[in-house]
Write an enzyme that holds these catalytic residues in place. Structure first.
Site, short mmCIF file in Angstrom:
data_model
loop_
_atom_site.label_atom_id
_atom_site.label_comp_id
_atom_site.label_asym_id
_atom_site.label_seq_id
_atom_site.Cartn_x
_atom_site.Cartn_y
_atom_site.Cartn_z
N GLU A 182 0.81 -1.29 -0.03
CA GLU A 182 0.08 -0.02 -0.02
C GLU A 182 0.74 1.25 0.02
OE1 GLU A 182 -2.92 -0.34 3.13
OE2 GLU A 182 -3.66 -2.07 2.61
N ASN A 226 2.10 -5.30 -3.00
CA ASN A 226 0.69 -5.58 -2.66
C ASN A 226 -0.01 -4.22 -2.39
OD1 ASN A 226 -1.31 -7.76 -2.27
ND2 ASN A 226 -1.22 -6.93 -0.22
N HIS A 261 -10.28 -5.92 -2.58
CA HIS A 261 -11.44 -5.67 -1.44
C HIS A 261 -12.48 -4.85 -2.59
CE1 HIS A 261 -9.18 -7.02 1.66
NE2 HIS A 261 -8.38 -6.28 1.77
N GLU A 266 -6.34 -10.71 -1.46
CA GLU A 266 -7.28 -10.45 -0.17
C GLU A 266 -8.37 -10.42 -0.78
OE1 GLU A 266 -5.62 -7.15 2.15
OE2 GLU A 266 -3.34 -7.56 1.77
N ASP A 304 -12.21 -10.11 -1.34
CA ASP A 304 -13.59 -10.09 -0.39
C ASP A 304 -14.51 -9.20 -1.35
OD1 ASP A 304 -12.97 -7.57 0.63
OD2 ASP A 304 -12.49 -8.68 2.39
#
Length: 327
Positions: A131, A172, A208, A245, A247
């Site tokens: 990030e 990432n 996400h 990650e 979702d």
């Protein structure tokens, strides 16, 4: 057709289907993670972050990280280790320290050597830098950027390569999936690391996502073709890509219609990985909605994972499995 997510991914020529894990005593969750047809990779959700491992300088707290590493290695699973250099969940002694270029690099080196050294040969992948970008593709403010400048990123990769040359080294980030300025920023980072003559093995797209417009994300999950073109654009830099990650949240409460819309969004993400040779795997950010980080972080949003609160498979599970099997 394969009857589980991991078995289907392997049959499709991919490396793994994984989950984030926080070790807890819930048999419903454990049964799913134990199923080698379903899961083949584990990412420690929080246990390997800096504040968890080195809360004070030189004071290392290995218990939870060891436990999470063992959760993968004892089952013969891949272990995506997460994460070394990140502005968040960073102890205040680092974030607020009075550093110069040399002393902050020494702190980075000590941390990277200690953590990567302990798990050398166990971590199949490492999120080296996490990030580092703002939404507009510029570098995110952090103690690392302020003191060292953008060079902190290749420096971290150089330190990581020295500490464990056997693992795959990843950058990432989230919101890279839309093919926007932030995506271009990730490409810039990959080129920067390579310009130092260093190895960057992959770019992790956190994924996400949302299946409808929500208060925290206007743009629902893009089309499969759009997602695949973004993955391919990153892979064209000579790196692997992975959804790290995943979702896909919605405005809650869920309805049957919302669950089906959500399942369709999962199919688009998963299908895009099937469409890109260098997309090596998919990790969902948890097994069950029961423990998802989403409702606590985005109030009024949730139902983001493949199993519901009672560990029943949701429509999103079925669409994910069917999409992998169809390729």
């Amino acid at each position: 057709a394969a009857s589980g997510l991991e078995a289907a991914m392997k049959a499709a020529g991919k490396q793994y289907f994984g989950t984030a894990l926080t070790v807890r005593n819930d048999q419903g969750e454990i049964d799913i993670i134990n199923n080698k047809n379903e899961i083949g990779s584990i990412t420690p959700e929080n246990a390997m972050k800096w504040e968890a491992i080195q809360p004070n300088r030189g004071q290392f707290n290995w218990g939870p990280a060891d436990q999470h590493a063992a959760a993968a290695t004892s089952r013969g699973y891949e272990l995506r280790c997460h994460t070394l250099v990140w502005h968040s969940q960073l102890p205040s002694w680092v974030a607020n320290g009075n550093w110069n270029n040399q002393t902050l690099q020494a702190v980075m080196r000590d941390h990277i050597n200690a953590v990567m050294g302990r798990y050398r040969g166990k971590c199949t992948h490492w999120d080296v830098v996490n990030e580092a970008l703002n939404e507009d593709g510029t570098y995110r403010d952090s103690v690392f950027l302020r003191v060292i400048g953008e060079a902190y990123i290749p420096i971290a990769f150089r330190m990581a390569l020295a500490a464990d040359p056997t693992t795959k080294l990843y950058y990432n980030d989230y919101n890279l999936e839309y093919g926007n300025a932030k995506t271009e920023g990730a490409k810039r980072i990959a080129r920067l690391v390579k310009s130092y003559g260093l190895r960057i093995d992959g770019i992790g797209l956190q994924a996400h996502m949302t299946s409808e417009s929500t208060p925290t994300q206007n743009t629902p999950t893009p089309s499969r073709a759009k997602l695949a073109s973004v993955l391919q654009g990153l892979a064209d830099l000579g790196v692997d890509v992975a959804y790290t990650e995943l979702d896909i949240r919605m405005n809650t409460p869920a309805t049957q219609q919302k669950l089906q819309t959500n399942a369709d969004a999962y199919a688009r993400i998963v299908g895009s990985c099937m469409d890109v040779k260098r997309c090596v795997g998919i990790t969902v950010w948890g097994i069950s909605d029961k423990y998802s980080w989403v409702p606590g972080t985005f109030p009024g949003e949730g139902s983001a994972l493949l199993w519901n609160d009672n560990f029943q498979k949701k429509p999103s599970y079925t669409s994910t499995l069917n999409t992998i099997n169809r390729r």
